[in-house]
Design an enzyme around this catalytic site. Structure first.
Site, PDB file in Angstrom:
ATOM      1  N   PHE A   1       0.822  -1.211   0.000  1.00  0.00           N
ATOM      2  CA  PHE A   1       0.000   0.000   0.000  1.00  0.00           C
ATOM      3  C   PHE A   1       0.858   1.262   0.000  1.00  0.00           C
ATOM      4  O   PHE A   1       0.538   2.231  -0.683  1.00  0.00           O
ATOM      5  CB  PHE A   1      -0.954  -0.004   1.200  1.00  0.00           C
ATOM      6  CG  PHE A   1      -2.052   1.008   1.085  1.00  0.00           C
ATOM      7  CD1 PHE A   1      -3.189   0.719   0.351  1.00  0.00           C
ATOM      8  CD2 PHE A   1      -1.941   2.248   1.686  1.00  0.00           C
ATOM      9  CE1 PHE A   1      -4.212   1.660   0.229  1.00  0.00           C
ATOM     10  CE2 PHE A   1      -2.952   3.191   1.565  1.00  0.00           C
ATOM     11  CZ  PHE A   1      -4.083   2.900   0.837  1.00  0.00           C
TER      12      PHE A   1
ATOM     13  N   CYS B   1       2.230  -1.700   6.493  1.00  0.00           N
ATOM     14  CA  CYS B   1       2.108  -0.450   7.236  1.00  0.00           C
ATOM     15  C   CYS B   1       0.666   0.024   7.202  1.00  0.00           C
ATOM     16  O   CYS B   1       0.040   0.053   6.144  1.00  0.00           O
ATOM     17  CB  CYS B   1       3.028   0.609   6.627  1.00  0.00           C
ATOM     18  SG  CYS B   1       2.967   2.185   7.487  1.00  0.00           S
ATOM     19  N   VAL B   2       0.171   0.393   8.387  1.00  0.00           N
ATOM     20  CA  VAL B   2      -1.144   1.000   8.520  1.00  0.00           C
ATOM     21  C   VAL B   2      -0.944   2.327   9.244  1.00  0.00           C
ATOM     22  O   VAL B   2      -0.378   2.355  10.340  1.00  0.00           O
ATOM     23  CB  VAL B   2      -2.116   0.106   9.323  1.00  0.00           C
ATOM     24  CG1 VAL B   2      -3.514   0.695   9.311  1.00  0.00           C
ATOM     25  CG2 VAL B   2      -2.122  -1.314   8.794  1.00  0.00           C
TER      26      VAL B   2
ATOM     27  N   ARG C   1      10.580   3.983  11.325  1.00  0.00           N
ATOM     28  CA  ARG C   1      10.514   2.580  11.727  1.00  0.00           C
ATOM     29  C   ARG C   1      10.902   1.628  10.596  1.00  0.00           C
ATOM     30  O   ARG C   1      11.494   0.575  10.841  1.00  0.00           O
ATOM     31  CB  ARG C   1       9.117   2.254  12.254  1.00  0.00           C
ATOM     32  CG  ARG C   1       8.904   2.801  13.649  1.00  0.00           C
ATOM     33  CD  ARG C   1       7.445   2.925  14.027  1.00  0.00           C
ATOM     34  NE  ARG C   1       7.289   3.424  15.389  1.00  0.00           N
ATOM     35  CZ  ARG C   1       7.490   4.677  15.765  1.00  0.00           C
ATOM     36  NH1 ARG C   1       7.870   5.582  14.881  1.00  0.00           N
ATOM     37  NH2 ARG C   1       7.343   5.049  17.029  1.00  0.00           N
TER      38      ARG C   1
ATOM     39  N   HIS D   1     -11.391   2.897  10.066  1.00  0.00           N
ATOM     40  CA  HIS D   1     -10.737   1.934   9.177  1.00  0.00           C
ATOM     41  C   HIS D   1      -9.370   1.496   9.718  1.00  0.00           C
ATOM     42  O   HIS D   1      -8.990   0.335   9.594  1.00  0.00           O
ATOM     43  CB  HIS D   1     -10.599   2.534   7.772  1.00  0.00           C
ATOM     44  CG  HIS D   1     -10.110   1.562   6.751  1.00  0.00           C
ATOM     45  ND1 HIS D   1     -10.851   0.477   6.319  1.00  0.00           N
ATOM     46  CD2 HIS D   1      -8.940   1.504   6.075  1.00  0.00           C
ATOM     47  CE1 HIS D   1     -10.160  -0.199   5.422  1.00  0.00           C
ATOM     48  NE2 HIS D   1      -8.996   0.400   5.258  1.00  0.00           N
TER      49      HIS D   1
ATOM     50  N   THR E   1     -10.789   7.911  10.127  1.00  0.00           N
ATOM     51  CA  THR E   1     -11.939   7.024  10.312  1.00  0.00           C
ATOM     52  C   THR E   1     -11.535   5.782  11.103  1.00  0.00           C
ATOM     53  O   THR E   1     -10.360   5.539  11.383  1.00  0.00           O
ATOM     54  CB  THR E   1     -12.517   6.565   8.955  1.00  0.00           C
ATOM     55  OG1 THR E   1     -11.565   5.702   8.322  1.00  0.00           O
ATOM     56  CG2 THR E   1     -12.830   7.757   8.066  1.00  0.00           C
TER      57      THR E   1
ATOM     58  N   LEU F   1      -4.720  -6.281   4.989  1.00  0.00           N
ATOM     59  CA  LEU F   1      -5.789  -7.274   5.103  1.00  0.00           C
ATOM     60  C   LEU F   1      -5.599  -8.458   4.159  1.00  0.00           C
ATOM     61  O   LEU F   1      -6.196  -9.514   4.364  1.00  0.00           O
ATOM     62  CB  LEU F   1      -7.158  -6.636   4.870  1.00  0.00           C
ATOM     63  CG  LEU F   1      -7.663  -5.748   6.000  1.00  0.00           C
ATOM     64  CD1 LEU F   1      -8.988  -5.107   5.621  1.00  0.00           C
ATOM     65  CD2 LEU F   1      -7.785  -6.512   7.310  1.00  0.00           C
ATOM     66  N   GLU F   2      -4.768  -8.325   3.164  1.00  0.00           N
ATOM     67  CA  GLU F   2      -4.517  -9.423   2.232  1.00  0.00           C
ATOM     68  C   GLU F   2      -3.353 -10.316   2.670  1.00  0.00           C
ATOM     69  O   GLU F   2      -3.102 -11.357   2.062  1.00  0.00           O
ATOM     70  CB  GLU F   2      -4.257  -8.879   0.827  1.00  0.00           C
ATOM     71  CG  GLU F   2      -5.484  -8.289   0.155  1.00  0.00           C
ATOM     72  CD  GLU F   2      -5.854  -6.901   0.655  1.00  0.00           C
ATOM     73  OE1 GLU F   2      -7.056  -6.648   0.828  1.00  0.00           O
ATOM     74  OE2 GLU F   2      -4.947  -6.071   0.888  1.00  0.00           O
TER      75      GLU F   2
ATOM     76  N   ASN G   1       6.484 -10.621  12.791  1.00  0.00           N
ATOM     77  CA  ASN G   1       5.469  -9.675  12.344  1.00  0.00           C
ATOM     78  C   ASN G   1       6.057  -8.268  12.270  1.00  0.00           C
ATOM     79  O   ASN G   1       6.382  -7.671  13.295  1.00  0.00           O
ATOM     80  CB  ASN G   1       4.278  -9.703  13.303  1.00  0.00           C
ATOM     81  CG  ASN G   1       3.104  -8.902  12.803  1.00  0.00           C
ATOM     82  OD1 ASN G   1       3.258  -7.929  12.071  1.00  0.00           O
ATOM     83  ND2 ASN G   1       1.921  -9.293  13.209  1.00  0.00           N
TER      84      ASN G   1
END
Length: 147
Positions: A12, A72-73, A119, A80, A78, A44-45, A105
């Site tokens: 992403f 990375c998120v 990071r 989400h 929101t 999510l994949e 992880n």
């Protein structure tokens, strides 16, 4: 034959993914692990890709010794962020425990893009390298327990 590692990376944020992957590959190379990489669109994949890879490796009798997941998120405006962070990591941990995987992880969950850069950068926090080191530590533990 060298032991095989599988890196599954969420793309992403391409620049973050590149840095995480570089750190993970460098750490794996130190221990002479050959690595394959699977890229997926987002966090999510990762778990579905891991599940598919496990099935394929078992069918072909070419198992992986360890796994590294990277992504990375970044918090947005929101809910989400919470869904992706919590559910993406929960699914990975479920697969890890159920399948007894040596898995590191390296999914970053951060407030800002700047935090992610620090990071991910192998010259700074090197969380990709840390994830690979964690996977190697679990691999070593499993090997020691199976003697």
């Amino acid at each position: 034959m060298a032991s095989r590692a599988l890196i599954i990376e969420a793309r992403f944020y391409d620049d973050i993914a590149d840095m995480l992957q570089a750190g993970a590959k460098a750490e794996l190379a130190k221990r002479r692990f050959e690595s394959d990489v699977i890229s997926v669109p987002g966090v999510l994949e990762i778990a579905p890709a891991l599940s598919m890879a496990l099935t394929s490796a078992r069918r072909r009798d070419l198992p992986y010794a360890l796994f590294v997941v990277l992504g990375c998120v970044i918090r947005g405006e929101t809910y989400h962020f919470e869904i992706v962070s919590n559910e993406g990591n929960r699914a990975v941990v479920d697969l890890q425990v159920t399948n007894r995987l040596a898995l590191g992880n390296g999914i970053l969950t951060v407030e800002t893009y700047e935090q992610a850069l620090v990071r991910a950068d192998p010259k700074q926090k090197d969380k990709g390298g840390d994830a690979a080191a964690a996977a190697i530590a679990l691999y070593d533990l499993r090997e020691a327990l199976n003697r």
